[in-house]
Scaffold this active site. Sequence first.
Site, PDB file in Angstrom:
ATOM      1  N   GLU A 137      -5.952 -10.588  -1.364  1.00 26.91           N
ATOM      2  CA  GLU A 137      -7.067 -10.357  -0.202  1.00 26.91           C
ATOM      3  C   GLU A 137      -8.616 -10.251  -0.457  1.00 26.91           C
ATOM      4  O   GLU A 137      -9.700  -9.304   0.182  1.00 26.91           O
ATOM      5  CB  GLU A 137      -7.062  -8.749   0.212  1.00 26.91           C
ATOM      6  CG  GLU A 137      -5.234  -9.203   1.037  1.00 26.91           C
ATOM      7  CD  GLU A 137      -5.069  -7.607   1.490  1.00 26.91           C
ATOM      8  OE1 GLU A 137      -5.521  -7.416   2.204  1.00 26.91           O
ATOM      9  OE2 GLU A 137      -3.807  -8.017   1.609  1.00 26.91           O
ATOM     10  N   GLU A 196       0.776  -1.335  -0.245  1.00 31.55           N
ATOM     11  CA  GLU A 196       0.291   0.361  -0.074  1.00 31.55           C
ATOM     12  C   GLU A 196       0.773   1.245   0.373  1.00 31.55           C
ATOM     13  O   GLU A 196       0.993   2.233   1.136  1.00 31.55           O
ATOM     14  CB  GLU A 196      -1.128  -0.324   1.403  1.00 31.55           C
ATOM     15  CG  GLU A 196      -1.797  -1.430   1.528  1.00 31.55           C
ATOM     16  CD  GLU A 196      -3.024  -1.057   2.687  1.00 31.55           C
ATOM     17  OE1 GLU A 196      -2.607  -0.438   3.469  1.00 31.55           O
ATOM     18  OE2 GLU A 196      -3.392  -2.564   2.057  1.00 31.55           O
TER      19      GLU A 196
HETATM   20  C1  GLA Z   1      -4.871  -4.081   4.107  1.00 35.11           C
HETATM   21  C2  GLA Z   1      -4.004  -4.882   5.185  1.00 35.11           C
HETATM   22  C3  GLA Z   1      -4.776  -6.338   5.490  1.00 35.11           C
HETATM   23  C4  GLA Z   1      -5.422  -6.548   6.455  1.00 35.11           C
HETATM   24  C5  GLA Z   1      -6.725  -5.557   5.904  1.00 35.11           C
HETATM   25  C6  GLA Z   1      -7.692  -5.359   6.207  1.00 35.11           C
HETATM   26  O1  GLA Z   1      -5.990  -4.838   3.341  1.00 35.11           O
HETATM   27  O2  GLA Z   1      -3.100  -5.116   3.810  1.00 35.11           O
HETATM   28  O3  GLA Z   1      -3.233  -7.363   5.907  1.00 35.11           O
HETATM   29  O4  GLA Z   1      -5.084  -5.964   7.110  1.00 35.11           O
HETATM   30  O5  GLA Z   1      -6.473  -4.109   5.576  1.00 35.11           O
HETATM   31  O6  GLA Z   1      -7.752  -6.685   7.386  1.00 35.11           O
END
Ligand code: GLA
Length: 527
Positions: free
Chosen positions: A452, A338
Amino acid sequence: MKKQFISILITFLIFSTHFSKKLSMFAESSAIISADFEDGDISMFSKRGEYDASVLELKKDGGNSGSNYLWVSDRKETWNGAQFGLEGKCTEGAQYIVSLAVKADKASTVCLSMQHTDSSGEDHYNNIMCTESQGKWVKMNEKKFTVPTGGKNVFLYIENISGTDDFGVDDFEIKEDSSSIEDNVPSLKDVYKSHFKFGTATTVDELTPKTTQQLILKQFNSLTIGNELKPDYLLDKSATLQNAQKTGDYTNPLVKIGGAAQILDFCAKNDIPVRGHVLVWHSQTPGWFFKEKFDDNGKWVDKDTMIKRMENYIKNVFDMMKKQYSNVNFYAWDVVNEAWEDDGSPRKPGEGNGASPWVQIFGDNSFIKYAFQFAKKYNIEGCKLFYNDYNEYIEGKTKAIIKMVNELNSEEKLIDGIGMQSHLDVQFPGISMYESAVKAFSQTGLDIQVTELDATTNDCSASGFENQAKYYNDILDVLVKYSKFVSAVVVWGTTDDKSWRTAQCPLLFNGDYSAKPCFYSIVDGLN
Ligand code: GLA
């Protein structure tokens, strides 16, 4: 002799009616405890240890049901309250459902939590649920909790977190959670075998129930550790400080395995490949890591010091894994998470509210190159190195990521892959927008992993779930279309009740482990 016989008989009758009442209650609901206090017994509750000033008594002037209830008074601290011991009554690693009613005279927040001491001696306090009460009984409805494995002093406890006012408890019930996984549904890992790995993410707490472990074993062949490999969890402040004070070297952040051990042991035992997550991030990284003398209140360190700290941190993490977990197949690791804003600019410098300490110290996103250089230098054999981000389908960010990977890989290949977090919603992004990003990333020639995935919906009704099923199906169709470039698809969690976006039911399985329409939509036609 006759007298003695009669008294034995009476005692027997009292005991047998008492027990048969309790036993029949157990049989009906498989309850561990079902206390309405109408029999006058409050002995299953105690105050919270010898330093708790609370007085626990039976009151008879009107409970939530019937007339009797437990009253907790004379509290001197907010943590003072009533506790119920779980050891010997509940099974380790099993899930239970708890409900109760509470009442406080003055406006208060009353909470139910679980405490335990883990095998290393550390105490844990986890909130289960809270409610507001002012003069009236309030029902705290059924909520699941899992009894920790290897824990001691395991209690459920009730406290009034607003202050030291009295409160009452009634209709306290703990039942076994009898839900189990569905054995007769297809396995995602098999259905998608010829395309990519199909994984999930879990924290230690989420992995505790045996049923969740069974779900993971049946459905997934990749596991991301949800929290426990982040700097907040791996960095060992006291060891780091001790070492720095001894050697005078303030560039070596030391690490410890902590809670990650339980998940890694599970992966090693069951041969599940692991995605490491995450080395360099603006979030979930302690402030002291970036500050002079490793002091939270210190000044920011200079760039040269931070480069050394970054190198040592990455080295220490990878060395620890090579030494302690050579039996785990780490096949990918998110090196940087990020770093780009949606418009393609770096984050703001600073800390908190999305600001980046890395940008604060480096002045820009040049820290990313160092991170990949060090990750490559100390890497675990066979582990691919990823840049990972969210909103990766927003054009400004898609372009920034592609420009970055092309630049960083121009001299030597530092970045193996792009992680598309894919925290989606059924309304946004549209399928064509998502596909444009997958296509653009695939043209870099790098490995793509969906890291994710979850897709929220504001409508958790049957029709909302149908709509969500269609959305999931369309997203998976895109990923299959580009599967030459996609090596893993990982959903961010197992069951909806444990998701970080639980209110919008974003995952493939319900809280009772049953498969949702979105599960069926993505296995249909492929199995
Ligand atoms: C981001 C992070 C993850 C997690 C999510 C929320 O996407 O990369 O590690 O913390 O937020 O659960």
